[in-house]
Design a protein around this motif. Sequence first.
Motif, PDB file in Angstrom:
ATOM      1  N   SER A 130       0.848  -1.184   0.000  1.00  0.00           N
ATOM      2  CA  SER A 130       0.000   0.000   0.000  1.00  0.00           C
ATOM      3  C   SER A 130       0.886   1.238   0.000  1.00  0.00           C
ATOM      4  O   SER A 130       1.969   1.231   0.571  1.00  0.00           O
TER       5      SER A 130
ATOM      6  N   CYS B  49      -8.830   0.604  -3.913  1.00  0.00           N
ATOM      7  CA  CYS B  49      -8.665   0.285  -2.482  1.00  0.00           C
ATOM      8  C   CYS B  49      -9.049   1.504  -1.641  1.00  0.00           C
ATOM      9  O   CYS B  49      -9.828   1.405  -0.684  1.00  0.00           O
TER      10      CYS B  49
ATOM     11  N   THR C 277     -10.283  -0.066   1.693  1.00  0.00           N
ATOM     12  CA  THR C 277      -9.836  -1.455   1.704  1.00  0.00           C
ATOM     13  C   THR C 277      -8.309  -1.476   1.751  1.00  0.00           C
ATOM     14  O   THR C 277      -7.662  -0.884   0.900  1.00  0.00           O
TER      15      THR C 277
END
Lengths: 325, 325
Positions: B14, B119, B124
């Motif tokens: 991420s 995301c 998420t």
Amino acid sequence: MLAEFDLIRRYMMSPQEAQATDGVALGCGDDATLLIPQLGQQLVVSVDTSVVNIHFPHDAPAHAVGHRALAVALSDLAAMGATSRWCLMALTLDQRVFKEETAAEQWLAGYARGFHALCQQHATTLAGGDVTSGALSISVTVMGEVPAELAMTRSGAQPGDVVAVTGALGGGAGGLALWQQGERDLTHPLLQRYLMPQPRLAAGIALRGLATAAMDISDGLLADLTHLREASQVGVVLEPEALPLVEGLVDALGREAALSAALSGGDDYELLVTLSPDNVAQARAQLAECGLSLSVIGHCSEALGVTGVPAQAATGWQHFCGGAQ
Amino acid sequence: MLAEFDLIRRYMMSPQEAQATDGVALGCGDDATLLIPQLGQQLVVSVDTSVVNIHFPHDAPAHAVGHRALAVALSDLAAMGATSRWCLMALTLDQRVFKEETAAEQWLAGYARGFHALCQQHATTLAGGDVTSGALSISVTVMGEVPAELAMTRSGAQPGDVVAVTGALGGGAGGLALWQQGERDLTHPLLQRYLMPQPRLAAGIALRGLATAAMDISDGLLADLTHLREASQVGVVLEPEALPLVEGLVDALGREAALSAALSGGDDYELLVTLSPDNVAQARAQLAECGLSLSVIGHCSEALGVTGVPAQAATGWQHFCGGAQ
């Protein structure tokens, strides 16, 4: 041609209907699966993809392909000290490689048998999946649980800790070498290690609270040791003569290649751990209950880096490079 | 060639470090990820594989491939009324298709941008993954939560319920048809629907407690309606003239093909729900807050089977058959 929904129904669902006692509120057959996590536990998740001709040979027995795809994923849960609970299987399958529909069905039945048997062995419920068409590959998502704060990670090793491995090394690379030489007797111990690896889940749980750091050996001992060293910010003094080699490995490959297989071959799926020297005896006793040995292969140092690596040893196995470097 | 660990570090993690506030106790970089489930919630999990030339064209823009692979998986959480929390991404990538390393990196950067943006849109957290080498495919595991007993399933429809769909249909197949005709303007509404589908997560949550049954439309309305009918043991009387067609679909395909796309094309990722007639107004009001319409397209009957299907309509899209049957 088998239709997708037929495939899912026949081969992907668990042989037994999933039950609330398995933590499954709603099993396969809806858009998603509903699971019931246990109170006070953290959820431990990982995904591993196995691709034909990269992770297993195209002519590997179907049940070994199913077993192995799940085993390598479960091995990550073992490394964290987790109890395995559920898995999801995403199977991509090229039915055109089969000359007849019965051959496709036979392959699938064998594959499912290998997968489900390992599920059962580790009380893991197949809780969902996807089937699609393409070059053969399997992505397995595994989900386990561990009491909050008790998970083992790669980052807790301290200078002075010993470095140890469960079981024996070199079987993954040794088995691959034998397979490439044409050996097809699946009861051969090296082929067993390569094609039917056993995830060390019981060992992971036994080592919880004893190991300061842990991971599984999938990329090769030296490569994985690098990950552990970097995560823990320690160095390692390795004693290569202490490496536990899988039985029959030296006979099959010769001494030098056997050592290289154990150091860099990968696919062994044993656990690599660090422990305070005071805890080695207790760890050994608990692993003995799982039928597994623990071999001390070095210790952690303050000076970063790794020493004691034999000059001829390769540095690791990287899938994208197509072999050991 | 990019090495595997490099790939993972650069593109799979991420953009922001995962945080305990996201329910992540330990993020990417260890053997597995540690997640913190919320008390009183059930875990909702699903996996979807997207394969090049089956689920998306080989020359689809990289960011659309990333977006779409996640979107189709999130759509299953939407169908259950779940809040999306975490995902795992297993990417299989054939770097040999790129002539230069910079081209591979550009593709990956675009792919990651599309994936991460979706995301972020749905809160998420990418909590782990795997990268391996082979024909391009992506298996995405999504994990969400829903208060215990509040999940929507396929099996609750009752005779007398209305059948309704969110948004508009036919965009998936219509967009594919345009793409095959050479249209490459990604701002075209039909290409948007095909390549950048929007998972209806907010709609799923809004319909919780109102819908008696729900699923997402991925295989085509008629095929998915069959799944819902069979799970609920009801029949359906369809009103095809009430089907909400995506804007521009009739212009692009003609009336008959447009209707066929809406009935059987698939890849629309709208929600198919059943509701008591008394709840339609409230459901409409709540969906309007998500900027989404709800169209009643028929009702459930005691007599099993489906009536009202136009004679020319195909019966569904099955990946293994390579197209509509």
